[in-house]
Design a protein around this motif. Structure first.
Motif, PDB file in Angstrom:
ATOM      1  N   GLY A  23       1.546  -8.793   9.375  1.00 31.37           N
ATOM      2  CA  GLY A  23       1.150  -8.983  10.762  1.00 31.37           C
ATOM      3  C   GLY A  23       1.391  -7.726  11.583  1.00 31.37           C
ATOM      4  O   GLY A  23       2.141  -6.835  11.188  1.00 31.37           O
ATOM      5  N   ASN A  24       0.778  -7.654  12.763  1.00 36.47           N
ATOM      6  CA  ASN A  24       0.862  -6.412  13.550  1.00 36.47           C
ATOM      7  C   ASN A  24       0.889  -6.641  15.055  1.00 36.47           C
ATOM      8  O   ASN A  24       0.500  -5.769  15.817  1.00 36.47           O
ATOM      9  N   ALA A  25       1.360  -7.810  15.491  1.00 35.15           N
ATOM     10  CA  ALA A  25       1.382  -8.079  16.930  1.00 35.15           C
ATOM     11  C   ALA A  25       2.578  -8.970  17.260  1.00 35.15           C
ATOM     12  O   ALA A  25       3.258  -9.481  16.376  1.00 35.15           O
ATOM     13  N   ASP A  26       2.839  -9.136  18.556  1.00 38.33           N
ATOM     14  CA  ASP A  26       3.905 -10.010  19.069  1.00 38.33           C
ATOM     15  C   ASP A  26       5.304  -9.515  18.716  1.00 38.33           C
ATOM     16  O   ASP A  26       6.220 -10.311  18.493  1.00 38.33           O
ATOM     17  N   PHE A  27       5.505  -8.206  18.669  1.00 36.41           N
ATOM     18  CA  PHE A  27       6.855  -7.673  18.478  1.00 36.41           C
ATOM     19  C   PHE A  27       7.715  -8.049  19.688  1.00 36.41           C
ATOM     20  O   PHE A  27       7.260  -7.995  20.828  1.00 36.41           O
TER      21      PHE A  27
END
Length: 577
Positions: A156-160
């Motif tokens: 995944g790559n969002a919502d850090f």
């Protein structure tokens, strides 16, 4: 005739009096009241659905008026469903988090008493470090940016840092899963690992290793996921609650770290490095804590498996969760029975005496729980019992294998979680039932291999997907965690000093033993540790050091007591344990 909601409006119905609308609206308001905020004291403060609709459309019975009432009913129902599902997931997550108590008690009881405080602190920091790792990057790597239209992604790559629109109840549920995985490793490497190593690997597991597995198995973009737009071989992997991405992943990480870390002193070799004829027993110091931990884990598993249905406010999701609870019970019970009775039979053949091994019963139960986790919602109850029964045998064989290869696992977590998890994933490919798969996943194109033979096809698709997932978890967890552990070893952050290991972590690092009556540490080892600490403190310029000594017993057979005394160079009143 027009359709409003689920009702067909015939000409006769349109001539009905307004009492029909009032009756429907009154029923609707009951649902609206349930879904109102707790800050709303009475229904009279807000207009009813009937009042809103008649205010907009008049009191004449029309299709538009009935449509308005129907829409209000649907909206109220959706609010109630959403609230029920959210509460269910939070409650299930709390049960999973309660498993941390089980891990703590089981680990503490399984080791020697001189390291109890150390292990308990580890389990607490496991939740703290795991929370940071999963909040900052873990959840983002697992589920961030999920979009079924994007195709397959590795991570995944969002919502850090939960910066996006995240379902908070789902985050909490998944966080509890991540903590459970980290605690698996804690038990294996107990009694010989530095605190720095534990904090580092806890964050690393929860922040990176586990999220990649979770993404592959459960994300809409995971390459193994059954929820992807184009799942692997048209099927995807069936792992309902995490035998593979949670338990097997944690078990493989524990195996890698145990090999790199090495066994506890005196476990397989004497002080000269000569192999012992028989491995030296090192615990448990409290069977009571072991049993308490086992029951706490079993209890928490009713959040782990049924809670993985995610939803509960429908008949179908209720059926899925109910089956998961029943299969969880049968799998654990069968594992406990097969583990204990098989151990009894083997011991009787060797010694001629019947003995009942509590460890075999407890770990057999836990292995049954781990094994049934993957297929708890897709296998029939009789198959759950078979999976648990064979899981008990898997545990006994794997535990013996660990001893043969001289891999020191303080709590037998590797046989329980790595071997039990892989067995559960494999068995799901054999026993998945068509009718259960339809209820849980919505299709029955590829089912368990035994059922495929019953269809006359011999279709190997689902079982093949399960085998691929086992290889993926083995490869990913081992290949990413081995360099990490080697780096910790190179930095001298991994293993404690041999003298501290002999004295025990409680005395050497946690200001005294967990039990006042403890007498497990040797006097000469304590004196050596005191001298070493004095040298370190004097070299640092403090000008003083602490020493540990034994008080003289005042009664016959009294256990000696460990206490701190002041050095000559230490100011009065500054001695600490």
């Amino acid at each position: 005739p027009p359709v409003v909601g689920s009702f067909l409006l015939t000409p006769g119905a349109l001539s009905t009096t307004n009492s029909l609308i009032n009756f429907v609206a009154d029923k609707v308001d009951v649902h609206r009241y349930i879904s109102q905020s707790v800050t709303t004291s009475t229904m009279s403060e807000d207009p009813s659905i009937f009042e809103v609709c008649t205010g907009q459309l008049g009191t004449d019975l029309t299709v538009e008026l009935l449509q308005c009432v129907s829409d209000g009913a649907e909206s109220a129902k959706d609010d109630v469903i959403s609230g029920v599902n959210s509460f269910y997931l939070i409650f299930a997550g709390a049960l999973v988090f309660f498993m941390q108590v089980g891990f703590a008690m089981l680990c503490a009881g399984s080791i020697r008493e001189k390291n109890v405080k150390n292990v308990l602190l580890w389990n607490l920091l496991d939740s703290a470090g795991g929370a940071f790792g999963f909040w900052s990057i873990g959840y983002a790597f697992a589920y961030g940016g999920d979009d079924i239209t994007k195709g397959k992604t590795f991570i995944g790559n969002a919502d850090f840092f939960l910066s996006g629109e995240t379902d908070m109840e789902f985050w909490f549920f998944q966080y509890a899963f991540a903590c459970a995985l980290s605690s698996i490793v804690a038990g294996t490497i107990a009694e010989r690992t530095k605190m720095m190593a534990y904090l580092c690997y806890s964050i690393f597991l929860c922040g990176f290793v586990y999220p990649v597995c979770a993404h592959a198995f459960w994300s809409q973009n995971g390459f193994l996921s059954a929820f992807a737009a184009e799942p692997l071989w048209g099927s995807g992997v069936i792992d309902f609650a995490g035998s593979g991405p949670v338990h097997m992943c944690g078990g493989v990480a524990a195996l890698v770290m145990a090999i790199i870390l090495g066994p506890r002193r005196g476990r397989f070799y004497d002080d000269d490095g000569v192999v012992l004829d028989e491995p030296k027993s090192m615990g448990p110091h409290s069977v009571t804590l072991q049993f308490l931990g086992t029951f706490a884990l079993w209890f928490g598993w009713y959040g782990f498996n049924p809670g993985s249905s995610i939803l509960i406010a429908s008949a179908a999701s209720g059926d899925v969760a109910s089956l998961a609870a029943v299969n969880t019970t049968l799998g654990s019970a069968a594992g406990a029975l097969s583990g204990m009775f098989t151990s009894t039979i083997v011991d009787e053949r060797k010694t001629g005496v019947y003995t009942w091994d509590t460890t075999a019963a407890m770990n057999g139960c836990l292995t049954g729980l781990v094994a049934i986790t993957a297929g708890c919602a897709t296998v029939e109850p009789w198959a759950a019992f078979v999976i648990g029964l064979t899981a008990g045998w898997v545990y006994l064989a794997a535990s013996a294998l660990m001893l043969r290869f001289k891999i020191d696992d303080a709590v037998d977590a590797i046989p329980v979680h790595m071997f039990g998890g892989s067995w559960g994933v494999f068995c799901t490919g054999l026993f998945t039932s068509p009718r259960r798969l339809i209820t849980a996943y919505g299709n029955d194109n590829n089912v368990g291999w035994f059922y495929e033979w019953g269809r006359g096809s011999g279709n190997f698709t689902l079982l093949g997907c399960q085998l691929v997932s086992i290889l993926f978890v083995l490869g990913w967890s081992a290949c990413i965690f081995a360099p990490f552990c080697l780096a910790l070893k190179t930095l001298n952050w991994l293993r404690i000093d041999p003298l501290e290991e002999e004295v025990g972590m409680d005395i050497s690092r946690h200001k005294g033993p967990a039990y006042e009556s403890e007498g497990s540490a040797h006097s000469d080892a304590i004196e050596k540790l005191s001298a070493s600490r004095r040298d370190i403190m004097n070299a640092s310029g403090s000008g003083r050091g602490k020493s540990f000594s034994r008080s003289t017993p005042t009664k016959a057979n009294e256990e000696p007591k460990i206490e701190a005394t002041e050095d000559a160079g230490a100011p009065a009143g500054e001695a600490t344990a």
